[in-house]
Design a protein around this motif. Structure first.
Motif, short mmCIF file in Angstrom:
data_model
loop_
_atom_site.label_atom_id
_atom_site.label_comp_id
_atom_site.label_asym_id
_atom_site.label_seq_id
_atom_site.Cartn_x
_atom_site.Cartn_y
_atom_site.Cartn_z
N GLU A 1 -0.39 -11.74 2.68
CA GLU A 1 -1.77 -11.31 2.91
C GLU A 1 -1.79 -9.81 3.22
O GLU A 1 -0.79 -9.22 3.63
N PHE A 2 -2.96 -9.20 3.04
CA PHE A 2 -3.13 -7.80 3.41
C PHE A 2 -3.27 -7.68 4.93
O PHE A 2 -4.07 -8.37 5.55
N THR A 3 -2.47 -6.81 5.51
CA THR A 3 -2.51 -6.55 6.94
C THR A 3 -2.32 -5.04 7.16
O THR A 3 -2.12 -4.28 6.21
N ILE A 4 -2.35 -4.66 8.43
CA ILE A 4 -2.03 -3.27 8.76
C ILE A 4 -0.64 -2.92 8.27
O ILE A 4 -0.39 -1.80 7.80
N LYS A 5 0.28 -3.87 8.35
CA LYS A 5 1.65 -3.63 7.89
C LYS A 5 1.68 -3.27 6.40
O LYS A 5 2.51 -2.47 5.98
N SER A 6 0.80 -3.88 5.61
CA SER A 6 0.73 -3.56 4.18
C SER A 6 0.46 -2.07 3.98
O SER A 6 1.08 -1.42 3.13
N VAL A 7 -0.46 -1.55 4.77
CA VAL A 7 -0.80 -0.12 4.67
C VAL A 7 0.36 0.74 5.15
O VAL A 7 0.76 1.71 4.49
N LYS A 8 0.93 0.39 6.30
CA LYS A 8 2.05 1.17 6.84
C LYS A 8 3.24 1.18 5.88
O LYS A 8 3.88 2.22 5.67
N ASP A 9 3.53 0.03 5.28
CA ASP A 9 4.66 -0.05 4.35
C ASP A 9 4.39 0.77 3.09
O ASP A 9 5.30 1.40 2.54
N THR A 10 3.14 0.78 2.64
CA THR A 10 2.79 1.59 1.47
C THR A 10 2.96 3.07 1.77
O THR A 10 3.45 3.84 0.92
N VAL A 11 2.57 3.48 2.96
CA VAL A 11 2.74 4.88 3.36
C VAL A 11 4.23 5.24 3.45
O VAL A 11 4.66 6.33 3.05
N LYS A 12 5.04 4.31 3.97
CA LYS A 12 6.49 4.54 4.01
C LYS A 12 7.04 4.74 2.60
O LYS A 12 7.85 5.64 2.35
N ILE A 13 6.62 3.88 1.68
CA ILE A 13 7.07 4.01 0.29
C ILE A 13 6.62 5.35 -0.29
O ILE A 13 7.39 6.01 -0.99
N MET A 14 5.40 5.74 0.00
CA MET A 14 4.88 7.02 -0.49
C MET A 14 5.75 8.18 -0.01
O MET A 14 6.13 9.06 -0.80
N HIS A 15 6.10 8.19 1.28
CA HIS A 15 6.91 9.28 1.83
C HIS A 15 8.30 9.33 1.19
O HIS A 15 8.76 10.41 0.81
N LEU A 16 8.93 8.19 1.07
CA LEU A 16 10.28 8.20 0.51
C LEU A 16 10.25 8.51 -0.98
O LEU A 16 11.15 9.20 -1.49
N THR A 17 9.23 8.06 -1.68
CA THR A 17 9.08 8.39 -3.10
C THR A 17 8.96 9.90 -3.29
O THR A 17 9.58 10.48 -4.19
N ALA A 18 8.15 10.54 -2.44
CA ALA A 18 8.00 11.99 -2.51
C ALA A 18 9.33 12.69 -2.24
O ALA A 18 9.71 13.63 -2.95
N PHE A 19 10.05 12.23 -1.22
CA PHE A 19 11.35 12.83 -0.88
C PHE A 19 12.35 12.68 -2.03
O PHE A 19 13.04 13.65 -2.39
N LEU A 20 12.40 11.50 -2.62
CA LEU A 20 13.32 11.27 -3.74
C LEU A 20 12.97 12.16 -4.93
O LEU A 20 13.86 12.66 -5.63
N ASP A 21 11.67 12.39 -5.15
CA ASP A 21 11.26 13.24 -6.26
C ASP A 21 11.66 14.69 -6.01
O ASP A 21 12.12 15.38 -6.93
N VAL A 22 11.52 15.15 -4.78
CA VAL A 22 11.94 16.51 -4.45
C VAL A 22 13.44 16.66 -4.66
O VAL A 22 13.91 17.67 -5.22
N ILE A 23 14.21 15.67 -4.24
CA ILE A 23 15.66 15.70 -4.46
C ILE A 23 15.98 15.72 -5.95
O ILE A 23 16.83 16.49 -6.43
N LEU A 24 15.29 14.87 -6.72
CA LEU A 24 15.52 14.78 -8.15
C LEU A 24 15.21 16.10 -8.86
O LEU A 24 16.03 16.61 -9.63
N LEU A 25 14.04 16.66 -8.57
CA LEU A 25 13.62 17.90 -9.24
C LEU A 25 14.46 19.09 -8.77
O LEU A 25 14.82 19.95 -9.59
#
Length: 346
Positions: free
Chosen positions: A309-333
């Motif tokens: 189900e959608f919960t606050i954790k869903s939002v927090k986990d999505t934000v975590k994924i967003m941050h790490l995705t950005a970091f990985l892209d910076v490392i890649l580029l």
């Protein structure tokens, strides 16, 4: 193909890293002059002028093309001109200007803040960043959450339930991981700050005139198509990076891959379905369904499986994924330009 001079090649690594760090530190403060906001005002000004001469569907389409060419040409010409003058003056001045312009194309901290602002209003949780409350909607609760959500989504928010609010935040963070972070970084790496700002101009044109409503269905069609083209590679790159981030964060990266393959093309946008599918699979949630735009219902195909189900954790986990995705892209580029720079040194 964008031709990059040697000076830009040697500066690209520093610009990417410093712009990323600056965005994490500053976000999008309202007091700071922001090129993207200026681009938005420029678009509004030109649209009013051009639409005076568009009386038929064909003239509206032609006017939309004219608007796109003027805006994109102006942004690229002015940005490139200022950077060239700074380059002629001093390397430090060029680097400072380039980093500032590149930083303004990123939305990592502001996306985080907006997402947490919504769930803070909804559940009265302690925000990670107290400044979120400054200048926000007064009061807490579902009405305040709907109001704050309206700042980051295009859909109608006034009647959304708690679960629909969570879904809207997750979808927005997932989609904007591509539009607001990975795509600008991609164009920054390919063509420097000028091309990154051109991308933001294209993205802003789409968000302002790309709607398929009566006013913009002809006038904004060209901007909408150009935005689809501009986001084609970044959206797919984002989905791959989200899978990698999900693996590192110990989310369900296998389902993330599965849902991308199965549902990414379900979305009405040719690009938004990729990051949304990746997040849906990683978190075991189901995105899509009925949204309202300007009072009219729009039913979207479902993306993902409803294992959670959608919960606050869903939002927090999505934000975590967003941050790490950005970091990985910076490392890649950064790694790409470091290797490229080493290989081209004489």
């Amino acid at each position: 193909m964008v031709v990059l001079d040697k000076f830009l090649l040697h500066s690209a690594l520093l610009i990417i890293i410093f712009a990323y760090i600056l965005d994490l530190l500053l976000g999008d403060p309202k007091w700071l002059p922001h090129p993207v906001r200026l681009i938005g005002r420029y678009i509004t000004f030109l649209e009013d002028k051009i639409k005076r001469f568009t009386k038929t569907p064909l003239s509206e389409k032609s006017g939309g093309i004219f608007l796109f060419i003027i805006v994109v040409g102006s942004v690229y010409g002015l940005t490139g001109g200022f950077l060239y003058i700074a380059h002629l003056t001093s390397y430090i001045l060029y680097l400072l200007l380039a980093v500032f312009l590149a930083y303004t194309t990123l939305s990592i901290k502001s996306l985080h803040q907006e997402a947490y602002s919504v769930i803070h209003a909804l559940k009265k949780i302690t925000p990670l960043h107290p400044p979120l409350l400054k200048g926000g909607t007064g009061g807490l609760g579902i009405d305040a959450a709907r109001k704050r959500l309206s700042n980051i989504v295009g859909r109608d928010t006034q009647n959304l339930s708690e679960e629909e609010i969570y879904r809207a935040v997750v979808e927005t963070v997932a989609e904007n991981t591509s539009d607001g972070i990975i795509a600008p970084l991609f164009y920054l790496a390919v063509g420097g700050p000028a091309l990154a700002l051109v991308y933001k101009a294209v993205n802003t044109l789409d968000s302002m005139v790309g709607y398929k409503n009566e006013r913009h269905k002809n006038f904004g069609w060209f901007s909408a198509r150009m935005d689809d083209i501009a986001n084609f590679i970044p959206a797919r790159l984002t989905s791959i990076l989200i899978v990698a981030a999900s693996f590192i964060l110990r989310f369900n990266w296998k389902d993330s891959l599965k849902i991308i393959w199965r549902n990414a093309r379900n979305h009405p946008s040719p690009n938004a379905g990729y990051p949304e599918s990746a997040v849906a699979g990683a978190l075991g949630i189901q995105l899509g369904g009925t949204n309202y735009y300007f009072g009219a219902p729009h039913k979207r195909p479902l993306i993902g499986d409803k294992n959670n189900e959608f919960t606050i954790k869903s939002v927090k986990d999505t934000v975590k994924i967003m941050h790490l995705t950005a970091f990985l892209d910076v490392i890649l580029l950064s790694g790409f330009w470091l290797i490229f720079d080493l290989c081209t040194q004489k």
